[in-house]
Design a protein around this motif. Structure first.
Motif, PDB file in Angstrom:
ATOM      1  N   GLU A  26       0.832  -1.207   0.000  1.00  0.00           N
ATOM      2  CA  GLU A  26       0.000   0.000   0.000  1.00  0.00           C
ATOM      3  C   GLU A  26       0.865   1.254   0.000  1.00  0.00           C
ATOM      4  OE1 GLU A  26      -3.322   0.381  -0.512  1.00  0.00           O
ATOM      5  OE2 GLU A  26      -3.205  -1.768  -0.895  1.00  0.00           O
ATOM      6  N   LYS A  27       1.961   1.222   0.737  1.00  0.00           N
ATOM      7  CA  LYS A  27       2.872   2.369   0.773  1.00  0.00           C
ATOM      8  C   LYS A  27       3.553   2.572  -0.576  1.00  0.00           C
ATOM      9  CE  LYS A  27       3.830   1.997   5.692  1.00  0.00           C
ATOM     10  NZ  LYS A  27       4.842   1.652   6.707  1.00  0.00           N
ATOM     11  N   GLU A  28       3.905   1.482  -1.243  1.00  0.00           N
ATOM     12  CA  GLU A  28       4.582   1.573  -2.539  1.00  0.00           C
ATOM     13  C   GLU A  28       3.649   2.099  -3.620  1.00  0.00           C
ATOM     14  OE1 GLU A  28       7.900   1.028  -3.545  1.00  0.00           O
ATOM     15  OE2 GLU A  28       8.083   1.208  -1.388  1.00  0.00           O
ATOM     16  N   LYS A  29       2.355   1.919  -3.453  1.00  0.00           N
ATOM     17  CA  LYS A  29       1.395   2.367  -4.459  1.00  0.00           C
ATOM     18  C   LYS A  29       1.091   3.857  -4.355  1.00  0.00           C
ATOM     19  CE  LYS A  29      -2.271  -0.133  -4.405  1.00  0.00           C
ATOM     20  NZ  LYS A  29      -3.401  -1.043  -4.409  1.00  0.00           N
ATOM     21  N   GLU A  30       1.600   4.546  -3.329  1.00  0.00           N
ATOM     22  CA  GLU A  30       1.387   5.982  -3.190  1.00  0.00           C
ATOM     23  C   GLU A  30       2.564   6.745  -3.787  1.00  0.00           C
ATOM     24  OE1 GLU A  30       1.146   9.252   0.333  1.00  0.00           O
ATOM     25  OE2 GLU A  30       0.063   7.379   0.653  1.00  0.00           O
ATOM     26  N   CYS A  31       2.266   7.673  -4.665  1.00  0.00           N
ATOM     27  CA  CYS A  31       3.304   8.463  -5.318  1.00  0.00           C
ATOM     28  C   CYS A  31       4.015   9.350  -4.295  1.00  0.00           C
ATOM     29  CB  CYS A  31       2.694   9.325  -6.412  1.00  0.00           C
ATOM     30  SG  CYS A  31       3.898  10.366  -7.259  1.00  0.00           S
ATOM     31  N   PRO A  32       5.349   9.288  -4.229  1.00  0.00           N
ATOM     32  CA  PRO A  32       6.084  10.109  -3.271  1.00  0.00           C
ATOM     33  C   PRO A  32       6.107  11.598  -3.647  1.00  0.00           C
ATOM     34  CG  PRO A  32       7.614   8.898  -4.637  1.00  0.00           C
ATOM     35  CD  PRO A  32       6.234   8.409  -4.983  1.00  0.00           C
ATOM     36  N   HIS A  33       5.750  11.920  -4.881  1.00  0.00           N
ATOM     37  CA  HIS A  33       5.797  13.311  -5.339  1.00  0.00           C
ATOM     38  C   HIS A  33       4.482  14.048  -5.132  1.00  0.00           C
ATOM     39  CE1 HIS A  33       9.786  13.162  -7.235  1.00  0.00           C
ATOM     40  NE2 HIS A  33       9.506  11.890  -7.363  1.00  0.00           N
ATOM     41  N   CYS A  34       3.360  13.395  -5.469  1.00  0.00           N
ATOM     42  CA  CYS A  34       2.087  14.114  -5.411  1.00  0.00           C
ATOM     43  C   CYS A  34       1.052  13.448  -4.510  1.00  0.00           C
ATOM     44  CB  CYS A  34       1.509  14.289  -6.807  1.00  0.00           C
ATOM     45  SG  CYS A  34       0.849  12.774  -7.548  1.00  0.00           S
ATOM     46  N   GLY A  36      -0.628  10.832  -5.253  1.00  0.00           N
ATOM     47  CA  GLY A  36      -1.591  10.090  -6.078  1.00  0.00           C
ATOM     48  C   GLY A  36      -1.302   8.592  -6.040  1.00  0.00           C
ATOM     49  N   GLU A  37      -2.184   7.823  -6.635  1.00  0.00           N
ATOM     50  CA  GLU A  37      -1.997   6.369  -6.648  1.00  0.00           C
ATOM     51  C   GLU A  37      -1.148   5.961  -7.844  1.00  0.00           C
ATOM     52  OE1 GLU A  37      -4.527   2.214  -6.762  1.00  0.00           O
ATOM     53  OE2 GLU A  37      -5.479   4.018  -6.010  1.00  0.00           O
ATOM     54  N   MET A  38      -0.143   5.145  -7.565  1.00  0.00           N
ATOM     55  CA  MET A  38       0.735   4.625  -8.608  1.00  0.00           C
ATOM     56  C   MET A  38       0.066   3.431  -9.282  1.00  0.00           C
ATOM     57  SD  MET A  38       3.669   6.402  -8.302  1.00  0.00           S
ATOM     58  CE  MET A  38       5.091   5.461  -8.795  1.00  0.00           C
ATOM     59  N   VAL A  47       9.189  -4.994 -12.492  1.00  0.00           N
ATOM     60  CA  VAL A  47       7.918  -4.436 -12.036  1.00  0.00           C
ATOM     61  C   VAL A  47       8.084  -2.925 -11.939  1.00  0.00           C
ATOM     62  CG1 VAL A  47       6.232  -4.379 -10.168  1.00  0.00           C
ATOM     63  CG2 VAL A  47       7.301  -6.540 -10.806  1.00  0.00           C
ATOM     64  N   THR A  48       7.241  -2.194 -12.652  1.00  0.00           N
ATOM     65  CA  THR A  48       7.324  -0.744 -12.665  1.00  0.00           C
ATOM     66  C   THR A  48       6.045  -0.130 -12.100  1.00  0.00           C
ATOM     67  OG1 THR A  48       6.459  -0.637 -14.924  1.00  0.00           O
ATOM     68  CG2 THR A  48       8.849  -0.684 -14.672  1.00  0.00           C
ATOM     69  N   ALA A  49       6.161   1.106 -11.634  1.00  0.00           N
ATOM     70  CA  ALA A  49       5.010   1.854 -11.137  1.00  0.00           C
ATOM     71  C   ALA A  49       5.081   3.254 -11.711  1.00  0.00           C
ATOM     72  CB  ALA A  49       5.027   1.908  -9.613  1.00  0.00           C
ATOM     73  N   ASN A  50       3.930   3.781 -12.147  1.00  0.00           N
ATOM     74  CA  ASN A  50       3.899   5.149 -12.636  1.00  0.00           C
ATOM     75  C   ASN A  50       2.649   5.847 -12.131  1.00  0.00           C
ATOM     76  OD1 ASN A  50       1.852   4.208 -14.243  1.00  0.00           O
ATOM     77  ND2 ASN A  50       3.015   4.272 -16.123  1.00  0.00           N
ATOM     78  N   CYS A  51       2.743   7.163 -12.053  1.00  0.00           N
ATOM     79  CA  CYS A  51       1.657   8.001 -11.542  1.00  0.00           C
ATOM     80  C   CYS A  51       1.034   8.764 -12.698  1.00  0.00           C
ATOM     81  CB  CYS A  51       2.185   8.966 -10.479  1.00  0.00           C
ATOM     82  SG  CYS A  51       0.908  10.058  -9.812  1.00  0.00           S
ATOM     83  N   ASP A  52      -0.267   8.581 -12.907  1.00  0.00           N
ATOM     84  CA  ASP A  52      -0.962   9.317 -13.964  1.00  0.00           C
ATOM     85  C   ASP A  52      -1.080  10.804 -13.636  1.00  0.00           C
ATOM     86  OD1 ASP A  52      -1.344   7.076 -15.554  1.00  0.00           O
ATOM     87  OD2 ASP A  52      -3.302   6.617 -14.684  1.00  0.00           O
TER      88      ASP A  52
END
Length: 61
Positions: A26-34, A36-38, A47-52
């Motif tokens: 759950e912590k990894e799915k939160e964008c550290p910049h804004c 938002g949900e990754m 495995v990559t994560a990006n924020c829309d």
């Protein structure tokens, strides 16, 4: 197998597939910049994560 983030033992199948326990996931799915949900892509390769919301992207493992 241990959690990539905290090192605790992973117990369930889903956590082992992700490499993260449920709390760390759950912590990894939160964008550290804004905040938002990754969006996580576990399809092929790393495995990559990006924020829309802000465009931030990172490789989880």
């Amino acid at each position: 197998m241990e959690c990539t983030k905290c090192g605790r033992e992973l117990k369930d199948k889903k956590s082992k597939e992700r490499g993260y326990g449920p709390v760390c996931w759950e912590k990894e799915k939160e964008c550290p910049h804004c905040g938002g949900e990754m969006n996580v892509d576990m399809s092929d390769g790393p495995v990559t994560a990006n924020c829309d919301d802000c465009g931030y992207e990172r490789v989880l493992f």
